[in-house]
Write a protein that holds these residues in place. Structure first.
Motif, mmCIF file in Angstrom:
data_model
loop_
_atom_site.group_PDB
_atom_site.id
_atom_site.type_symbol
_atom_site.label_atom_id
_atom_site.label_comp_id
_atom_site.label_asym_id
_atom_site.label_seq_id
_atom_site.Cartn_x
_atom_site.Cartn_y
_atom_site.Cartn_z
ATOM 1 N N TYR A 101 1.254 48.602 -42.861
ATOM 2 C CA TYR A 101 0.506 49.651 -41.888
ATOM 3 C C TYR A 101 -1.298 48.406 -41.983
ATOM 4 O O TYR A 101 -1.452 47.785 -42.636
ATOM 5 N N PRO A 102 -1.225 48.388 -41.077
ATOM 6 C CA PRO A 102 -2.042 47.473 -40.336
ATOM 7 C C PRO A 102 -3.835 48.238 -41.133
ATOM 8 O O PRO A 102 -3.465 49.859 -40.745
ATOM 9 N N ILE A 103 -4.586 47.691 -41.389
ATOM 10 C CA ILE A 103 -5.875 48.031 -41.956
ATOM 11 C C ILE A 103 -7.239 46.919 -42.327
ATOM 12 O O ILE A 103 -6.508 45.356 -42.647
ATOM 13 N N GLN A 104 -8.302 47.211 -41.694
ATOM 14 C CA GLN A 104 -9.691 46.633 -41.054
ATOM 15 C C GLN A 104 -8.393 44.489 -41.261
ATOM 16 O O GLN A 104 -9.679 43.480 -42.053
ATOM 17 N N GLY A 105 -7.937 44.641 -39.655
ATOM 18 C CA GLY A 105 -7.505 43.412 -39.654
ATOM 19 C C GLY A 105 -6.157 42.921 -40.694
ATOM 20 O O GLY A 105 -6.285 41.088 -39.867
ATOM 21 N N ARG A 106 -5.355 43.091 -41.232
ATOM 22 C CA ARG A 106 -4.581 43.077 -42.435
ATOM 23 C C ARG A 106 -3.334 43.912 -42.130
ATOM 24 O O ARG A 106 -3.789 44.668 -41.548
#
Length: 151
Positions: free
Chosen positions: A111-116
């Motif tokens: 999953y995407p989270i804070q650009g990573r």
């Protein structure tokens, strides 16, 4: 895939992430463990079909936060009175809200989270224990949990 996920402010083990299901399910162990009461539930009278083909009438529905790292989404859990080796099932609505992708081949959810890209790994040993528990309970090798197929 069997995961440990934060639900309602608590780390919850034996959560099944099922991208083939259309609704999130909460079983009695989790409902009681979170010290929830029937008064906390909203009405939900859409019957479900158990894995064994029997009809299950929900106790109700409850909206709780589900958190993975800093990503948190509100989830509508259908609460049932049925045995399951799982504490809860998270399904497509949760995966979509998280913008997540599950891979049974890699046994993980990304999953995407804070650009990573965040990664949740499944626990194969816990999944095996749940399968054994369900097999022993039913004597048939299949779970009596609830599917999310509405009648």
């Amino acid at each position: 895939m069997m995961m440990t996920i934060r639900i309602g402010g608590y780390d919850v083990k034996r959560v099944l992430v099922d991208d083939g299901s259309g609704a999130e399910i909460m079983y009695p162990n989790l409902f009681n463990g979170l010290k929830l009461k029937d008064e906390d539930l909203e009405k939900s009278d859409s019957p479900l079909v158990a894995f064994n083909g029997k009809q299950v009438i929900p106790r109700g529905m409850i909206r709780l936060p589900v958190q993975v790292e800093d990503a948190e989404v509100q989830v509508n859990f259908i609460v049932v009175r049925a045995y399951s080796p799982y504490t809860a099932i998270l399904a497509r609505p949760w995966l979509h809200a998280m913008e997540a992708v599950s891979s049974t081949l890699q046994v993980m959810v990304k999953y995407p989270i804070q650009g990573r890209v965040g990664i949740l790994h499944s626990s194969q040993s816990v999944a095996r224990q749940c399968l054994m528990s369900a097999s022993i309970r039913t004597g048939q090798g299949s779970s009596t949990g609830v599917t999310t197929k509405a009648l």
